[in-house]
Write an enzyme that holds these catalytic residues in place. Structure first.
Site, PDB file in Angstrom:
ATOM      1  N   GLY A   1      26.451  41.405  37.090  1.00  0.00           N
ATOM      2  CA  GLY A   1      27.845  40.714  36.923  1.00  0.00           C
ATOM      3  C   GLY A   1      29.111  41.583  36.560  1.00  0.00           C
TER       4      GLY A   1
ATOM      5  NE  ARG B   1      37.154  44.611  47.421  1.00  0.00           N
ATOM      6  CZ  ARG B   1      36.234  43.737  48.242  1.00  0.00           C
ATOM      7  NH1 ARG B   1      36.370  42.408  48.151  1.00  0.00           N
ATOM      8  NH2 ARG B   1      35.293  44.448  48.994  1.00  0.00           N
TER       9      ARG B   1
ATOM     10  CE1 TYR C   1      35.685  40.842  58.385  1.00  0.00           C
ATOM     11  CE2 TYR C   1      36.013  42.247  56.251  1.00  0.00           C
ATOM     12  CZ  TYR C   1      36.407  40.870  57.082  1.00  0.00           C
ATOM     13  OH  TYR C   1      37.633  40.365  56.938  1.00  0.00           O
TER      14      TYR C   1
ATOM     15  CG  ASN D   1      37.580  39.183  46.831  1.00  0.00           C
ATOM     16  OD1 ASN D   1      38.039  40.528  46.808  1.00  0.00           O
ATOM     17  ND2 ASN D   1      36.518  38.785  46.791  1.00  0.00           N
TER      18      ASN D   1
ATOM     19  CE1 TYR E   1      23.757  36.029  44.735  1.00  0.00           C
ATOM     20  CE2 TYR E   1      25.581  36.907  46.513  1.00  0.00           C
ATOM     21  CZ  TYR E   1      24.411  35.830  45.993  1.00  0.00           C
ATOM     22  OH  TYR E   1      24.366  34.876  46.823  1.00  0.00           O
TER      23      TYR E   1
ATOM     24  NE  ARG F   1      34.283  41.866  45.342  1.00  0.00           N
ATOM     25  CZ  ARG F   1      33.151  42.914  45.167  1.00  0.00           C
ATOM     26  NH1 ARG F   1      33.357  43.597  43.874  1.00  0.00           N
ATOM     27  NH2 ARG F   1      32.364  43.034  45.843  1.00  0.00           N
TER      28      ARG F   1
ATOM     29  N   PRO G   1      30.812  46.492  46.598  1.00  0.00           N
ATOM     30  CG  PRO G   1      32.831  46.563  47.779  1.00  0.00           C
ATOM     31  CD  PRO G   1      31.477  45.737  47.622  1.00  0.00           C
TER      32      PRO G   1
ATOM     33  CE  LYS H   1      39.026  42.111  59.609  1.00  0.00           C
ATOM     34  NZ  LYS H   1      39.853  41.118  60.319  1.00  0.00           N
TER      35      LYS H   1
HETATM   36  N1  UDP Z   1      28.384  37.177  44.261  1.00  0.00           N
HETATM   37  C1  UDP Z   1      27.676  36.669  43.270  1.00  0.00           C
HETATM   38  N2  UDP Z   1      27.079  35.559  43.654  1.00  0.00           N
HETATM   39  C2  UDP Z   1      27.266  34.645  44.707  1.00  0.00           C
HETATM   40  C3  UDP Z   1      27.998  35.132  45.615  1.00  0.00           C
HETATM   41  C4  UDP Z   1      28.751  36.598  45.293  1.00  0.00           C
HETATM   42  O1  UDP Z   1      27.436  37.270  42.182  1.00  0.00           O
HETATM   43  O2  UDP Z   1      26.689  33.656  44.668  1.00  0.00           O
HETATM   44  C5  UDP Z   1      29.167  38.539  43.893  1.00  0.00           C
HETATM   45  C6  UDP Z   1      28.920  39.267  45.265  1.00  0.00           C
HETATM   46  O3  UDP Z   1      27.991  40.386  44.855  1.00  0.00           O
HETATM   47  C7  UDP Z   1      30.290  40.191  44.797  1.00  0.00           C
HETATM   48  C8  UDP Z   1      31.259  39.166  44.264  1.00  0.00           C
HETATM   49  O4  UDP Z   1      30.485  38.270  43.703  1.00  0.00           O
HETATM   50  O5  UDP Z   1      29.833  41.493  43.892  1.00  0.00           O
HETATM   51  C9  UDP Z   1      32.318  38.851  45.393  1.00  0.00           C
HETATM   52  O6  UDP Z   1      31.441  38.647  46.526  1.00  0.00           O
HETATM   53  P1  UDP Z   1      32.122  37.809  47.832  1.00  0.00           P
HETATM   54  O7  UDP Z   1      30.933  37.487  48.888  1.00  0.00           O
HETATM   55  O8  UDP Z   1      32.820  36.445  47.283  1.00  0.00           O
HETATM   56  O9  UDP Z   1      33.128  38.778  48.176  1.00  0.00           O
HETATM   57  P2  UDP Z   1      33.315  40.176  48.787  1.00  0.00           P
HETATM   58  O10 UDP Z   1      34.497  40.859  47.591  1.00  0.00           O
HETATM   59  O11 UDP Z   1      31.827  40.822  48.123  1.00  0.00           O
HETATM   60  O12 UDP Z   1      33.577  40.473  49.978  1.00  0.00           O
END
Ligand code: UDP
Length: 314
Positions: A209, A277, A147, A176, A206, A213, A274, A151
């Site tokens: 924490g 962000r 991805y 986001n 994940y 974002r 990442p 992009k």
């Molecule tokens: N994340 C999380 N729990 C979830 C889904 C995502 O902690 O159930 C975290 C993920 O690891 C990332 C952030 O939230 O650090 C944003 O993830 P998302 O998939 O929404 O978008 P990304 O910015 O990674 O494309």
């Protein structure tokens, strides 16, 4: 002779596509929506289905199409990491080949084309917040690379077409985005946390924490996209909300707003996630005379109310 439409929206059944189409139709414009129905669903656009200005064709951007259009909004591609990593080869092909097919169409009918690019082009950024001149910190061979590199290449292809064929291109680097119409199964953080909190299920963070974002409400983002298409500049523009929050604080905020009994649990951090962000949006603010208006608090309330209906929890 091929049929004519003011707008072609690729990936028009997705989260951003449906919101964009509703806005274009409300402005009285004709829209041809194409989508391969992989992640987008026809049910997403049911409000527009009976609108005479709305046309839909099930079509994959991997195959060329031939219509007369004035503006191409090229959104087609799964955008949630969970979805785009399911079949990474197809993700990469969709971005490379799909973008070239749309650039060729733009060239043929002298259409203006907007590429939905992404904050992912910055990878795991080493400067903060990210501005458009930052070249990024990107892993070439990782699980997100289909991805991310896709992009980056799509942007580069757009500028090659501009240089060679004088195309009018617009590049939106979308950060986001969230909102009421997100799919419950989207797999991204806001949709996961809101669904889990409303169902009193564990909220799955994940990593620890501490990663951050910056979340933009969809209405603000769509307004920025429309202004990007209409402006005369063709430099890449960061579009997003610069209010930055850690994922742990987001979980707490959602838990509070839903009055949820959910536990917060910690799962492993996905590869190449990442750590930070946040967009620098000075350029968009200046060139588009735009800024996001809806706070995270307000946007989450609107999203939560909608998700309650979707989950039949009213
Ligand atoms: N994340 C999380 N729990 C979830 C889904 C995502 O902690 O159930 C975290 C993920 O690891 C990332 C952030 O939230 O650090 C944003 O993830 P998302 O998939 O929404 O978008 P990304 O910015 O990674 O494309």
């Amino acid at each position: 002779m091929s049929k004519s439409f003011k707008n072609l929206v690729t990936g028009g059944l997705g989260f951003l596509g449906t919101n964009l189409i509703n806005k274009l139709l409300n402005n009285g414009e004709t829209v041809l929506c194409i989508d391969n129905c992989s992640t987008g669903k026809i049910g997403n656009i049911k409000e527009s289905w009976d609108n005479k200005s709305f046309h839909f064709i099930k079509h994959d951007v991997l195959d060329p199409i031939d219509f007369n259009v004035e503006r191409i909004w090229h959104l087609a591609c799964p955008a949630s990491p969970v979805h785009y990593q399911l079949d990474p080869v197809n993700t990469a092909r969709t971005i490379f080949i799909g973008t070239e097919n749309m650039l060729r169409l733009a060239q043929k009918c002298h259409a203006r084309i907007l590429l939905a690019s992404s904050s992912e082009v910055y990878g795991n950024p080493t400067i903060h917040p990210q501005n458009e001149d930052y070249k990024g910190n990107v892993k070439i061979i990782g699980k997100r690379s289909c991805y991310v590199e896709g992009k980056r290449f799509a942007e580069s292809l757009c500028y090659d077409y501009q240089r060679m064929y004088n195309l009018e291109i617009k590049i939106a680097r979308i950060f986001n985005t969230y909102g009421p119409e997100m799919s419950i199964k989207d797999g991204r953080v806001v949709s996961n946390f809101v669904t889990q909190a409303l169902k009193n299920e564990p909220i799955t963070i994940y990593g620890d924490g501490m990663q951050t974002r910056s979340f933009c409400f969809v209405e603000d983002l769509i307004e920025a996209l429309i202004r990007t298409m209409e402006c005369e500049y063709s430099c890449p523009l960061n579009l997003g909300n610069p209010f930055e929050i850690s994922i742990l604080d987001l979980a707490k905020m959602i838990k509070l707003k839903t009055s949820s009994d959910s536990k917060i649990i910690f799962n492993p951090l996905p590869e190449d996630d990442p750590l930070k962000r946040c967009p620098n949006i000075k350029k968009a603010q200046k060139l588009l005379k735009w800024k996001p208006n809806i706070s995270l608090e307000k946007g989450l309330e609107l999203t939560i109310n909608h998700f309650k209906k979707k989950l039949n929890l009213n």
